[in-house]
Design an enzyme around this catalytic site. Structure first.
Site, PDB file in Angstrom:
ATOM      1  N   ALA A  74      43.584  42.266  38.505  1.00 29.76           N
ATOM      2  CA  ALA A  74      43.588  42.658  39.917  1.00 29.76           C
ATOM      3  C   ALA A  74      44.559  43.807  40.180  1.00 29.76           C
ATOM      4  O   ALA A  74      44.330  44.627  41.067  1.00 29.76           O
ATOM      5  CB  ALA A  74      43.933  41.460  40.793  1.00 29.76           C
ATOM      6  N   THR A  75      45.647  43.889  39.422  1.00 33.11           N
ATOM      7  CA  THR A  75      46.576  45.004  39.612  1.00 33.11           C
ATOM      8  C   THR A  75      45.845  46.321  39.378  1.00 33.11           C
ATOM      9  O   THR A  75      45.930  47.250  40.190  1.00 33.11           O
ATOM     10  CB  THR A  75      47.769  44.878  38.641  1.00 33.11           C
ATOM     11  OG1 THR A  75      48.453  43.649  38.913  1.00 33.11           O
ATOM     12  CG2 THR A  75      48.734  46.047  38.803  1.00 33.11           C
ATOM     13  N   ASN A 154      48.807  35.263  48.656  1.00 25.45           N
ATOM     14  CA  ASN A 154      49.204  34.509  47.477  1.00 25.45           C
ATOM     15  C   ASN A 154      50.358  33.548  47.737  1.00 25.45           C
ATOM     16  O   ASN A 154      50.466  32.524  47.099  1.00 25.45           O
ATOM     17  CB  ASN A 154      49.554  35.460  46.320  1.00 25.45           C
ATOM     18  CG  ASN A 154      50.347  36.664  46.768  1.00 25.45           C
ATOM     19  OD1 ASN A 154      49.908  37.420  47.646  1.00 25.45           O
ATOM     20  ND2 ASN A 154      51.516  36.853  46.197  1.00 25.45           N
ATOM     21  N   GLN A 182      43.050  35.749  45.547  1.00 27.94           N
ATOM     22  CA  GLN A 182      43.364  34.335  45.774  1.00 27.94           C
ATOM     23  C   GLN A 182      42.206  33.562  46.400  1.00 27.94           C
ATOM     24  O   GLN A 182      42.297  32.351  46.573  1.00 27.94           O
ATOM     25  CB  GLN A 182      44.615  34.210  46.663  1.00 27.94           C
ATOM     26  CG  GLN A 182      45.885  34.710  45.992  1.00 27.94           C
ATOM     27  CD  GLN A 182      46.346  33.809  44.850  1.00 27.94           C
ATOM     28  OE1 GLN A 182      45.851  32.682  44.674  1.00 27.94           O
ATOM     29  NE2 GLN A 182      47.295  34.277  44.063  1.00 27.94           N
ATOM     30  N   HIS A 204      42.130  35.378  35.747  1.00 26.74           N
ATOM     31  CA  HIS A 204      43.113  34.332  35.420  1.00 26.74           C
ATOM     32  C   HIS A 204      43.623  33.551  36.617  1.00 26.74           C
ATOM     33  O   HIS A 204      44.464  32.670  36.479  1.00 26.74           O
ATOM     34  CB  HIS A 204      44.286  34.909  34.614  1.00 26.74           C
ATOM     35  CG  HIS A 204      45.307  35.669  35.409  1.00 26.74           C
ATOM     36  ND1 HIS A 204      46.457  35.072  35.887  1.00 26.74           N
ATOM     37  CD2 HIS A 204      45.350  36.947  35.806  1.00 26.74           C
ATOM     38  CE1 HIS A 204      47.184  35.994  36.529  1.00 26.74           C
ATOM     39  NE2 HIS A 204      46.532  37.127  36.502  1.00 26.74           N
ATOM     40  N   CYS A 330      63.173  37.311  42.070  1.00 31.95           N
ATOM     41  CA  CYS A 330      64.265  37.802  41.256  1.00 31.95           C
ATOM     42  C   CYS A 330      64.149  39.318  41.113  1.00 31.95           C
ATOM     43  O   CYS A 330      63.206  39.816  40.532  1.00 31.95           O
ATOM     44  CB  CYS A 330      64.186  37.152  39.887  1.00 31.95           C
ATOM     45  SG  CYS A 330      65.783  36.744  39.251  1.00 31.95           S
TER      46      CYS A 330
HETATM   47  C1  LIG Z   1      47.894  37.723  40.918  1.00 35.05           C
HETATM   48  C2  LIG Z   1      47.555  38.692  41.976  1.00 35.05           C
HETATM   49  C3  LIG Z   1      47.343  40.041  41.672  1.00 35.05           C
HETATM   50  C4  LIG Z   1      47.547  40.596  40.275  1.00 35.05           C
HETATM   51  O1  LIG Z   1      46.530  40.186  39.424  1.00 35.05           O
HETATM   52  P1  LIG Z   1      46.640  40.497  37.843  1.00 35.05           P
HETATM   53  O2  LIG Z   1      45.291  40.190  37.325  1.00 35.05           O
HETATM   54  O3  LIG Z   1      47.685  39.587  37.329  1.00 35.05           O
HETATM   55  O4  LIG Z   1      46.994  41.931  37.697  1.00 35.05           O
HETATM   56  C5  LIG Z   1      46.973  40.886  42.691  1.00 35.05           C
HETATM   57  N1  LIG Z   1      46.818  40.438  43.941  1.00 35.05           N
HETATM   58  C6  LIG Z   1      47.002  39.157  44.273  1.00 35.05           C
HETATM   59  C7  LIG Z   1      46.809  38.711  45.683  1.00 35.05           C
HETATM   60  C8  LIG Z   1      47.387  38.240  43.311  1.00 35.05           C
HETATM   61  O5  LIG Z   1      47.592  36.975  43.653  1.00 35.05           O
END
Ligand SMILES: *Cc1c(COP(=O)(O)O)cnc(C)c1O
Length: 406
Positions: A74-75, A154, A182, A204, A330
């Site tokens: 998602a990033t 999230n 999410q 994931h 952190c």
């Molecule tokens: C986990 C998350 C991401 C990042 O997803 P990755 O696949 O780990 O890069 C982006 N947006 C939201 C809202 C998330 O919860």
């Protein structure tokens, strides 16, 4: 997973469903092909497997398979959508609208856009965590090219009014992008129904493997295009170059197929467990507060502040047994309060005193019963040791005290 660990951090990542792992295995050794190899059977098998996965994902969110671009997560999808639209639509305008409670992948991509000469409006949220539709509409100018609002948060699980946001974007002819990481696979998500033109999510967080994600890009009415952020072989219709992660994509597809079958049942079961957990804690712990809307919220999430108890310390009381997230992030030098909770209007102390409980497909009733007991014991224990709690119990108005800084 070890038997003892109670895993309530499913918003950080979900365990991979064993049924997903099983479908992936043949694509490591038996079927080694590169989906871009068009001249031998190994390539065709890989390509066929990717096609199937693309159909499974498209089927889950009710779009055309040709509208799915595979990425590494998602990033990457957020970055591709935001920077890719900014570059592709530069002639139309340079203004993007998003919200302060978005994931860092969206916020940091927007910051990069600002460095590249773009303008970004960051909408505030109310105490429920919801954006204001009036403020959104007022922020749109003739330079606005994109509105990026996440489907569900999230940290709090709060769900934005997607359909109404989509109507405003359509009315002003602005593209609507959503980070739906999410929400996909947990509640019904249909981007076309709500007028979303680009949508990012990841495997994931829906019981698939890590390192594979997707971006939905609307093909018709309007035909949306994004400028690729990675140059190479022109894979994925030229929008995302790079050899496809075939086993990962196969697993992602299977995760989507399972979600389509089981999500309604999962959601109903988890909502019951989540409500039991929330009530079980709120009933026995005074001065505890649920953060964000409880009406517009994902069924498997609750975020609770336990006043005058520091969340990180609280987690230490049961750290070996329960995996959770606190409302502290952190950073290099210190613990910062969650910017999402601060945006809801929480003071730093209440933000630091929060825990996020995110349940998942493999959460059991025994997990919830044990969690209620351990968290309640932990909060009571920490409050017994706390001079601030003692002062509070003696009627001192803690919030009125000005603490000196050292
Ligand atoms: C986990 C998350 C991401 C990042 O997803 P990755 O696949 O780990 O890069 C982006 N947006 C939201 C809202 C998330 O919860």
């Amino acid at each position: 997973m070890s038997q003892r660990l109670i895993y309530l951090d499913n918003n950080a990542t979900t365990p991979t469903d064993p049924r997903v792992v099983e479908t992936m295995i043949p694509y490591f050794y038996e079927n080694p092909g590169n989906a871009a190899s068009r001249n031998h059977p190994a390539g065709w098998v890989a390509e066929g497997a990717v096609d199937t996965a693309r159909e499974q994902l498209a089927d889950l969110i009710n779009v055309d398979p040709r509208e799915i671009i595979f990425t590494s997560g998602a990033t990457e999808s957020d970055n591709l959508a935001i920077k890719g639209v900014f570059e592709m639509y530069a002639r139309k305008g340079n203004h993007i609208i998003t919200a302060t409670t978005e994931h860092k992948a969206v916020l940091d991509a927007c910051k990069k856009v600002e460095k590249m000469g773009g303008e970004v409006t960051y909408l505030e949220v109310d105490s429920e965590g919801l954006i204001s539709l009036e403020a959104l509409e007022a922020a749109i100018t003739d330079k606005t090219i994109l509105v990026s609002i996440m489907w569900a948060n999230n940290e709090t699980g709060v769900i934005q009014p997607m359909k109404k946001i989509g109507e405003i974007c359509a009315k002003h002819g602005v593209l609507f992008m959503s980070d739906a990481t999410q929400a996909v696979g947990k509640i019904p998500v249909d981007p076309k129904e709500v007028g979303v033109h680009l949508m990012a999510w990841t495997s994931h967080k829906m019981y698939g493997p890590k390192g594979v994600g997707a971006l939905f890009v609307n093909r018709k009415n309007p035909r949306v295009k994004v400028t690729s952020q990675m140059d190479g072989g022109g894979h994925e219709r030229g929008m995302r170059s790079g050899t496809l992660n075939v086993p990962g994509i196969v697993g992602f597809g299977k995760a989507a197929a399972i979600a389509k079958e089981e999500m309604h049942e999962d959601a109903a079961r988890l909502a019951k467990l989540r409500d039991k957990l929330q009530k079980g804690l709120m009933d026995v712990l005074e001065e505890s507060y649920v953060n964000g809307s409880q009406e517009h919220r994902m069924p498997h999430v609750t975020n609770i502040s336990f006043k005058h108890v520091e969340g990180e310390g609280l987690m230490m009381t049961f750290n070996q047994n329960i995996a959770l997230s606190s409302g502290s992030a952190c950073t290099s030098a210190s613990l910062e309060p969650s910017y999402v909770l601060v945006a809801l209007g929480l003071g730093d102390d209440l933000a630091h005193s929060s825990l996020r409980f995110s349940l998942g497909r493999f959460t059991t009733e025994e997990d919830i019963d044990a969690t209620i007991k351990q968290v309640a014991d932990g909060v009571n224990h920490m409050r017994e040791l706390s001079p601030i709690w003692e002062m509070y119990k003696e009627g001192v108005d803690i919030d009125a005290i000005e603490w000196s800084e050292h």
